[in-house]
Enzyme design. Structure first.
Site, PDB file in Angstrom:
ATOM      1  N   ASP A  25       2.655  -0.039   3.398  1.00  0.00           N
ATOM      2  CA  ASP A  25       1.821  -1.185   3.068  1.00  0.00           C
ATOM      3  C   ASP A  25       2.721  -2.409   3.186  1.00  0.00           C
ATOM      4  O   ASP A  25       3.911  -2.355   2.820  1.00  0.00           O
ATOM      5  CB  ASP A  25       1.305  -1.099   1.624  1.00  0.00           C
ATOM      6  CG  ASP A  25       0.073  -0.195   1.473  1.00  0.00           C
ATOM      7  OD1 ASP A  25      -0.251   0.539   2.426  1.00  0.00           O
ATOM      8  OD2 ASP A  25      -0.540  -0.234   0.391  1.00  0.00           O
TER       9      ASP A  25
ATOM     10  N   HIS B 175       3.856  -1.212  -4.128  1.00  0.00           N
ATOM     11  CA  HIS B 175       3.967  -2.649  -3.887  1.00  0.00           C
ATOM     12  C   HIS B 175       5.092  -3.265  -4.726  1.00  0.00           C
ATOM     13  O   HIS B 175       5.085  -3.196  -5.956  1.00  0.00           O
ATOM     14  CB  HIS B 175       2.631  -3.358  -4.109  1.00  0.00           C
ATOM     15  CG  HIS B 175       1.563  -2.796  -3.215  1.00  0.00           C
ATOM     16  ND1 HIS B 175       0.242  -3.060  -3.367  1.00  0.00           N
ATOM     17  CD2 HIS B 175       1.658  -1.947  -2.140  1.00  0.00           C
ATOM     18  CE1 HIS B 175      -0.440  -2.406  -2.426  1.00  0.00           C
ATOM     19  NE2 HIS B 175       0.407  -1.717  -1.678  1.00  0.00           N
TER      20      HIS B 175
ATOM     21  N   ASP C  20      -1.154  -7.105   1.075  1.00  0.00           N
ATOM     22  CA  ASP C  20      -0.978  -5.654   1.234  1.00  0.00           C
ATOM     23  C   ASP C  20      -1.022  -5.231   2.693  1.00  0.00           C
ATOM     24  O   ASP C  20      -0.438  -4.218   3.067  1.00  0.00           O
ATOM     25  CB  ASP C  20      -2.103  -4.888   0.506  1.00  0.00           C
ATOM     26  CG  ASP C  20      -2.023  -5.030  -0.996  1.00  0.00           C
ATOM     27  OD1 ASP C  20      -1.168  -5.778  -1.476  1.00  0.00           O
ATOM     28  OD2 ASP C  20      -2.837  -4.382  -1.689  1.00  0.00           O
TER      29      ASP C  20
ATOM     30  N   ASP D 228       5.946  -6.351  -5.308  1.00  0.00           N
ATOM     31  CA  ASP D 228       5.903  -7.729  -5.792  1.00  0.00           C
ATOM     32  C   ASP D 228       5.461  -7.921  -7.247  1.00  0.00           C
ATOM     33  O   ASP D 228       5.149  -9.040  -7.652  1.00  0.00           O
ATOM     34  CB  ASP D 228       5.116  -8.631  -4.826  1.00  0.00           C
ATOM     35  CG  ASP D 228       3.756  -8.089  -4.430  1.00  0.00           C
ATOM     36  OD1 ASP D 228       3.454  -6.929  -4.766  1.00  0.00           O
ATOM     37  OD2 ASP D 228       2.995  -8.826  -3.777  1.00  0.00           O
TER      38      ASP D 228
ATOM     39  N   CYS E 241       0.141 -11.455  -4.255  1.00  0.00           N
ATOM     40  CA  CYS E 241      -0.729 -10.483  -3.572  1.00  0.00           C
ATOM     41  C   CYS E 241      -1.881 -11.143  -2.837  1.00  0.00           C
ATOM     42  O   CYS E 241      -2.212 -10.742  -1.726  1.00  0.00           O
ATOM     43  CB  CYS E 241      -1.371  -9.536  -4.584  1.00  0.00           C
ATOM     44  SG  CYS E 241      -0.247  -8.535  -5.521  1.00  0.00           S
TER      45      CYS E 241
HETATM   46  N1  NVA Z   1       3.044  -1.701  -8.815  1.00  0.00           N
HETATM   47  C1  NVA Z   1       2.443  -2.921  -9.096  1.00  0.00           C
HETATM   48  C2  NVA Z   1       1.488  -3.466  -8.132  1.00  0.00           C
HETATM   49  C3  NVA Z   1       1.345  -4.920  -8.307  1.00  0.00           C
HETATM   50  C4  NVA Z   1       1.353  -5.785  -7.145  1.00  0.00           C
HETATM   51  C5  NVA Z   1       1.964  -2.965 -10.512  1.00  0.00           C
HETATM   52  O1  NVA Z   1       2.799  -3.256 -11.342  1.00  0.00           O
HETATM   53  O2  NVA Z   1       0.821  -2.693 -10.833  1.00  0.00           O
END
Ligand code: NVA
Length: 371
Positions: A200, A249, A112, A251, A355
């Protein structure tokens, strides 16, 4: 020159070339931070985390550390050099002339905070107040890399002020509901405003000369513009995933596995109009397999789609969480060798296998995959 374990060198241009050196996070002293605007907007409305904060229970910290240590050992057995951060005291408040919050977040997940692009590691601005000092967990390592590798560029993005002007008040109500959230996501109306650049590192994917960046809760358009100016030799692309009511995020949404192949979360498909560069260059975007679980583990910020938060070790080998049997099956069908890694009990500390790591060195150079 070939990589040598005896010499420190920082270099990583993409998400898939052979991994030689990596940072794996630690669960030490992780906290559930107190309420604050950007964090509240992200915590799902039905989550068991709403309304509580403080140091995470010691037995969960110990269990997560056990899994992270095992993962580090698994990587070492495959000849990957693994470094670990040094946790700061996350019970300390964060106070600046602009804001105060009563505790911090943790020493997880490194992806992150740290963005490795070529010979550079860039500390992201972050957009949560509780994560303002998170880079300090990694400073001992970055100091070491700087001293040992004369080509290493240690960079930090401008620290944001994170005043109330950074957050859209509409997102601060207790109950918004997924229908409203999805409408806002489609309009690209997110909790963070355009007051100042925010990003991030985990909203950025590296494809050699191209960086693909998710615009959402944790990265705003000014943050993407900042990245564009900071990396003038790269092409920086903005992407959105309108099916995601909590877009933070990239990923667990978009996962490149090797040149030409990307997994996409089937609930958060990349819109047609943003697919051009991939289609023109013959890249395949396939729906990821369903997660093996219906709910995230307790006290977890992330969705069940951590199933696709995999760590690629080389273009034919990928680490998949042990219980994610459907994802492993799909990897097998896609011709990838699967390395099973048990991590689910560490998910609550901020994410999955991608992560909880940050690249230090991968083989390969900066290629143009989208000429
Ligand atoms: N947006 C994401 C963050 C995971 C790295 C989720 O699905 O929770």
């Amino acid at each position: 020159m070939a990589w040598s374990p005896d010499k420190t060198e920082v270099k990583s241009w993409n998400e898939w070339d052979t991994l030689r050196h990596v940072i794996v996070g630690r669960a030490d002293d992780c906290h559930i931070p107190p309420e604050e605007p950007a964090l509240d907007a992200k915590v799902p409305e039905d989550s068991d985390m709403r309304g509580q904060w403080g140091r995470r229970p010691q037995e969960t910290i110990d269990r997560a550390n056990e899994l992270l240590d095992n993962f580090a050992d698994q990587l070492r057995k495959r000849s990957v050099r693994v470094d670990r951060p040094v946790s700061i005291d996350h019970s300390q408040p964060v106070a600046t002339p602009d804001f105060h919050t009563d505790s911090q977040f943790g020493c997880m997940p490194p992806r992150d905070v740290l963005l490795t692009v070529g010979h550079e590691m860039l500390e992201a601005t972050m957009s949560y107040r509780c994560r303002w000092f998170e880079y300090l967990n990694y400073r001992p390592l970055l100091k070491q890399y700087w001293e040992e590798d004369p080509n290493f560029r240690h960079e930090a993005a401008p620290k944001p002020r994170l005043t109330d002007a950074d957050y859209n008040p509409d997102y601060l109500s207790e109950k918004i509901g997924d229908a409203q959230r999805l409408e806002w996501a489609a309009e690209k109306f997110f909790v963070t405003t355009e007051e100042e650049p925010l990003f991030d590192a985990a909203d950025v994917l590296r494809f050699g000369k191209d960086l693909v960046v998710q615009h959402g809760f944790t990265t705003n358009l000014k943050g993407i513009e900042w990245l564009r100016r900071h990396f003038p030799d790269h092409r920086v692309h903005t992407v959105n995933f309108p099916g995601d009511p909590y877009p933070i995020h990239i990923d667990a949404t978009f996962t490149p596995l090797r040149p030409g192949l990307i997994l996409n979360n089937p609930q958060r498909r990349l819109p047609e109009e943003q697919r051009g560069m991939f289609e023109k260059n013959g890249w395949e975007i396939v729906d990821a397999a369903q997660p093996a679980h219906n709910t995230p583990p307790p006290l977890c910020y992330s969705s069940t789609w951590l199933s696709m938060n995999v760590l690629v070790l080389d273009p034919k080998t990928v680490c998949v969480e042990k219980s994610e049997v459907y994802q492993a099956e799909q990897m097998d069908e896609l011709g990838m060798e699967v390395v099973e890694v048990e991590l689910r009990d560490a998910y609550a500390f901020g994410g999955g296998l991608h992560c909880c790591t940050a690249d230090v060195y991968r083989d390969g150079d900066c290629e143009d995959y989208f000429p």
